[in-house]
Write a protein that holds these residues in place. Structure first.
Motif, mmCIF file in Angstrom:
data_model
loop_
_atom_site.group_PDB
_atom_site.id
_atom_site.type_symbol
_atom_site.label_atom_id
_atom_site.label_comp_id
_atom_site.label_asym_id
_atom_site.label_seq_id
_atom_site.Cartn_x
_atom_site.Cartn_y
_atom_site.Cartn_z
ATOM 1 N N ARG A 28 -45.940 -47.438 0.892
ATOM 2 C CA ARG A 28 -45.137 -47.780 -0.049
ATOM 3 C C ARG A 28 -45.938 -49.002 -0.849
ATOM 4 O O ARG A 28 -46.031 -49.159 -2.042
ATOM 5 N N THR A 32 -47.751 -48.445 -4.616
ATOM 6 C CA THR A 32 -47.262 -49.416 -5.664
ATOM 7 C C THR A 32 -48.769 -49.939 -6.235
ATOM 8 O O THR A 32 -48.723 -49.988 -7.605
ATOM 9 N N ASP A 262 -31.909 -45.212 -1.509
ATOM 10 C CA ASP A 262 -32.265 -45.810 -0.381
ATOM 11 C C ASP A 262 -31.542 -45.229 0.799
ATOM 12 O O ASP A 262 -30.299 -45.541 0.885
ATOM 13 N N TYR A 301 -36.866 -48.374 1.202
ATOM 14 C CA TYR A 301 -37.363 -47.555 2.043
ATOM 15 C C TYR A 301 -37.290 -46.160 1.679
ATOM 16 O O TYR A 301 -37.633 -45.168 2.197
ATOM 17 N N GLU A 302 -37.142 -45.927 0.240
ATOM 18 C CA GLU A 302 -37.538 -44.822 -0.411
ATOM 19 C C GLU A 302 -38.800 -44.919 -0.999
ATOM 20 O O GLU A 302 -39.041 -45.711 -2.027
ATOM 21 N N VAL A 303 -39.801 -44.584 -0.317
ATOM 22 C CA VAL A 303 -41.114 -45.055 -0.508
ATOM 23 C C VAL A 303 -41.997 -44.455 -1.636
ATOM 24 O O VAL A 303 -43.237 -45.073 -1.984
ATOM 25 N N VAL A 307 -39.793 -47.485 -4.636
ATOM 26 C CA VAL A 307 -40.532 -48.616 -4.332
ATOM 27 C C VAL A 307 -41.732 -48.834 -5.341
ATOM 28 O O VAL A 307 -41.685 -49.888 -5.981
ATOM 29 N N PRO A 308 -42.593 -47.907 -5.472
ATOM 30 C CA PRO A 308 -43.609 -47.911 -6.219
ATOM 31 C C PRO A 308 -43.237 -48.232 -7.712
ATOM 32 O O PRO A 308 -43.975 -49.186 -8.410
ATOM 33 N N THR A 341 -48.434 -37.839 1.206
ATOM 34 C CA THR A 341 -46.978 -37.795 1.675
ATOM 35 C C THR A 341 -46.576 -36.395 1.631
ATOM 36 O O THR A 341 -45.515 -36.182 2.302
#
Length: 390
Positions: A28, A32, A262, A301-303, A307-308, A341
């Motif tokens: 993550r 980002t 999430d 945690y939803e990477v 998050v990004p 991923t």
């Protein structure tokens, strides 16, 4: 003051890795940073790789025996002492744990120093925001509490009023604990209700020690709260308290785990509402703290999908180049996401809910609404202690 924003970044922070089955996947952070570059935001900020926090800095918040326990577990993960929260399911010990945790802390401390000394007006460390770590124990995926360390460094440098606003879905318990008795620090945490989420703290009645009554503010929100309620709650509490406190520096924590995707929590907030709060925090820094703003990451945690994008928006806002929600994400970044991923990356910098709207607190308090009940409980607990009308 230069006015230029700093982005704290060192590739080595991706070594903060609890293992392949742990939800805090360091990908993550890498994704980002790559998205920041893909959108050209790295040309609008000064990228700084700070030194790790040393022992004397860590001791501003953490006990000596705890630091020694972390170092021992870092050298020999199999010897981790569970009495310090190390070697647990949440905080497994791993080789190099002390070094990388101190590195993340060092980025936040350096951000504080840069903003205080006028080398930057805004500074972002999205690798930080590890707000659960206690003075003597690891907790909630957090080893060293970089947010508390940054605030403690500001106080050491001479700051007399620092406001901390935490919008992670989890209560900012470690930062609250670090300054529970210190009226120089106002901590405000909006989080999912402790009845339904770790760490089961952050009740409205938690308002600080007698020597600092009203310096801790907690707004626990009902599970399922969405954009309109989350923004209504934020604006019903945060701006008035920050304006009254008149901080010299604003420190904010932007955990992305309030998002409806999430997997570890139960709020229903969109990326667009997260962006709206980031903008609001930026404005509060300029209105009440001379523009001095330190913005940190946190949970999330939803990477790939969340998050990004959320933290790239944060960097853009701090850099003075906010990313328009309708912006199409470069295909090169999406290809990198898939290569790393095997997931498809998002296409745009929005969840399709921009512009988001909410009702002001003054517009129709509903005593039967659970969200309004939560806001009222917090205002009644804290506002009179600060001489404000509840």
């Amino acid at each position: 003051m230069s006015g230029r924003a700093q982005l704290m970044w060192d590739e080595a922070v991706t070594g903060y890795d609890f293992g392949p089955d742990h939800p805090m996947d360091p990908v993550r952070l890498e994704l980002t940073r790559r998205l920041v570059g893909a959108l050209g935001l790295d040309r609008a900020v000064e990228i700084v790789a700070a030194k790790p926090a040393g022992r004397s800095t860590l001791r501003l918040v953490h006990r000596e025996d705890y630091i020694e326990a972390v170092k021992a577990a870092s050298a020999d993960p199999g010897s981790a002492d569970g009495s310090y929260g190390l070697g647990t399911v949440d905080d497994p010990a791993f080789a190099g744990m002390h070094e990388v945790s101190a590195l993340i802390a060092g980025q936040s401390v350096a951000a504080a120093e840069a903003v205080w000394h006028g080398d930057a007006l805004h500074a972002v460390n999205f690798t930080g925001g590890l707000h659960h770590a206690m003075p003597g124990a690891a907790s909630g995926f957090c080893i060293y509490n970089d947010a508390a360390l940054a605030i403690a460094r500001l106080l050491e440098l001479g700051a007399e009023r620092v406001a901390y606003v935490d919008v992670d879905v989890h209560h900012g318990d470690g930062v609250q604990a670090a300054f529970w008795e210190d009226p120089r620090v106002l901590t405000i945490s909006l989080h999912e209700h402790p009845r339904t989420l770790f760490p089961q703290t952050g009740w409205p009645e938690e308002t600080g020690a007698e020597s600092a009554a009203g310096s801790a503010v907690n707004l626990p929100l009902p599970a399922g709260t969405g954009d309109a309620g989350w923004l209504r709650a934020f604006h019903a509490v945060v701006p008035e308290l920050v304006a009254d406190f008149r901080p010299e520096v604003l420190v904010t924590q932007h955990g992305a785990d309030t998002h409806f995707e999430d997997p570890l929590a139960h709020l229903a907030v969109s990326l667009d509402a997260q962006r709206a709060v980031q903008l609001a925090c930026h404005d509060l820094a300029h209105e009440h703290a001379g523009g001095r703003w330190i913005a940190l990451g946190g949970g999330g945690y939803e990477v790939v999908d969340v998050v990004p994008r959320s933290w790239t928006h944060l960097v853009g806002i701090a850099a003075g180049r906010p990313v328009a929600p309708e912006t199409v994400i470069p295909e090169g970044w999406r290809q990198e996401v898939y290569a790393r991923t095997r997931q498809l990356g998002p296409v745009r910098m929005t969840d399709g809910r921009w512009p988001v709207s909410w009702a002001d607190w003054e517009s129709g308090y509903d005593p039967a609404d659970r969200l309004d009940q939560a806001v009222r409980a917090t205002r009644r607990a804290v506002f009179p202690l600060r001489g404000l009308l509840a």
